[in-house]
Enzyme design. Structure first.
Site, mmCIF file in Angstrom:
data_model
loop_
_atom_site.group_PDB
_atom_site.id
_atom_site.type_symbol
_atom_site.label_atom_id
_atom_site.label_comp_id
_atom_site.label_asym_id
_atom_site.label_seq_id
_atom_site.Cartn_x
_atom_site.Cartn_y
_atom_site.Cartn_z
ATOM 1 N N HIS A 38 0.962 -1.168 -0.247
ATOM 2 C CA HIS A 38 -0.017 -0.143 0.004
ATOM 3 C C HIS A 38 0.925 1.155 -0.031
ATOM 4 O O HIS A 38 2.043 1.253 0.496
ATOM 5 C CB HIS A 38 -0.904 0.003 1.168
ATOM 6 C CG HIS A 38 -2.194 -0.526 1.115
ATOM 7 N ND1 HIS A 38 -3.421 0.009 1.129
ATOM 8 C CD2 HIS A 38 -2.735 -1.823 0.746
ATOM 9 C CE1 HIS A 38 -4.452 -0.727 0.851
ATOM 10 N NE2 HIS A 38 -3.988 -1.894 0.645
ATOM 11 N N GLU A 107 -5.996 -0.739 -6.392
ATOM 12 C CA GLU A 107 -7.044 0.050 -5.842
ATOM 13 C C GLU A 107 -6.611 1.560 -6.124
ATOM 14 O O GLU A 107 -5.399 2.079 -6.143
ATOM 15 C CB GLU A 107 -7.128 -0.077 -4.283
ATOM 16 C CG GLU A 107 -7.597 -1.400 -3.974
ATOM 17 C CD GLU A 107 -6.345 -2.327 -3.479
ATOM 18 O OE1 GLU A 107 -5.399 -1.717 -3.203
ATOM 19 O OE2 GLU A 107 -6.709 -3.422 -3.432
#
Length: 321
Positions: A38, A107
């Protein structure tokens, strides 16, 4: 027997803590490990997002046995696929053959930072399909040039290659992604115990290949504290991946979940110290055809008590599955 894994969740702990926790997970007896990749946490309350690949390199040196895996890396925006191939080859060497490369279409939360926009889902899957082809070609050795719809590679060669390339896992959440996973992947990656995903993966070439799921848990001897922590840090998970792939930052996830109640999470996230609740949740994955399940203990500061409980109580119970 379902293999049980441990998740280094980069959104909730710093790099040194993640590596130390993985050492504890190896000692506790987990079968494998995964790490999230992330740039942002889902919610501000999680509070972290170190670079997963540096964590992996350190983890490979700090541990001896436990396998490592990205869960998952997006090879299409922040990272060019040629660079992902180089990173994966190096990790396979550093870990002595313990690495698996998990890939997915990503994402917006993490990929928007490079300013490349966020195309529709079908374009992102086209990009993923092209990217994994490039990665496989480079891991196979030789000089690679590629000029495709989304990526260019010019005379690329990986100079440090492992004898055995890392297996590639492909994340899937629907029919098209299952088709890509079955065709290009050595294993399936998914985050819900959906038998249809496994069935589609098998039908598209995944027969006999591992299927890896993930289950969040919130262990605590105080169940109310466990539920409150799950609500504070993991309520983003109720949105489903069609929504979670689209929102651009933690503020968006906070707004989208402002009406989520603590009790809305307890049907899908085992909270407290009830071993049977975790066993039942893992059994749901096993019944859907998954062969591996990585547990996520919610709360970066709650890993040590979870690992103690896992080693003494939870893992022995899960072995009976």
């Amino acid at each position: 027997m379902v293999r049980i894994g441990y998740t280094m969740m980069t959104e909730q702990a710093g790099p040194r803590e993640l590596v130390g926790d993985l050492v504890g997970a190896e000692r506790a007896g987990f079968d494998f490990s995964v790490v999230s990749d992330h740039y942002f946490p889902w919610l501000d309350s999680q509070g972290h997002a170190p670079y997963a690949w540096s964590v992996l390199g350190a983890a490979a040196q700090a541990t001896d046995r436990i396998p490592l895996m990205t869960y998952v890396t997006c090879p299409t925006f922040r990272y060019h696929p040629a660079v992902v191939a180089q990173k994966a080859a190096t990790m396979q060497l550093l870990s002595g053959g313990r690495f698996r490369l998990g890939l997915g279409s990503g994402e917006n939360l993490n990929e928007h930072v490079v300013g490349a926009g966020w195309p529709s889902a079908h374009v992102r899957l086209e990009m993923l399909e092209e990217a994994v082809g490039i990665i496989r070609s480079l891991l196979a050795g030789g000089c690679v040039s590629h000029h495709g719809a989304h990526f260019d590679v010019e005379n690329a060669t990986l100079w440090d290659l492992p004898d055995v390339p890392p297996p590639i896992g492909m994340a899937a959440s629907g029919p098209r992604s299952c088709e890509i996973a079955g065709r290009y992947g050595d294993l399936l990656v998914a985050v819900e115990p959906d038998r249809a995903l496994v069935t589609s993966f098998v039908a598209n070439g995944g027969a006999g290949k591992p299927c890896v799921g993930q289950l969040p848990v919130s262990y605590d001897t105080d169940r109310d504290a466990a539920v409150a922590r799950a609500h504070d840090q993991f309520r983003w998970a109720v949105g489903g991946w069609e929504l979670n792939a689209e929102l651009p930052g933690p503020a968006g996830f906070a707004a989208a979940t402002r009406h989520t109640r603590p009790e809305d999470l307890t049907d899908t996230i085992p909270c407290g110290d009830d071993v049977d609740a975790v066993v039942d949740a893992v059994r749901g994955y096993a019944d859907a055809g998954f062969t591996e399940v990585a547990l996520v203990q919610i709360g970066g500061d709650r890993q040590t008590p979870f690992l103690d409980w896992a080693g003494s109580t939870l893992l022995p119970a899960l072995r009976e599955l």
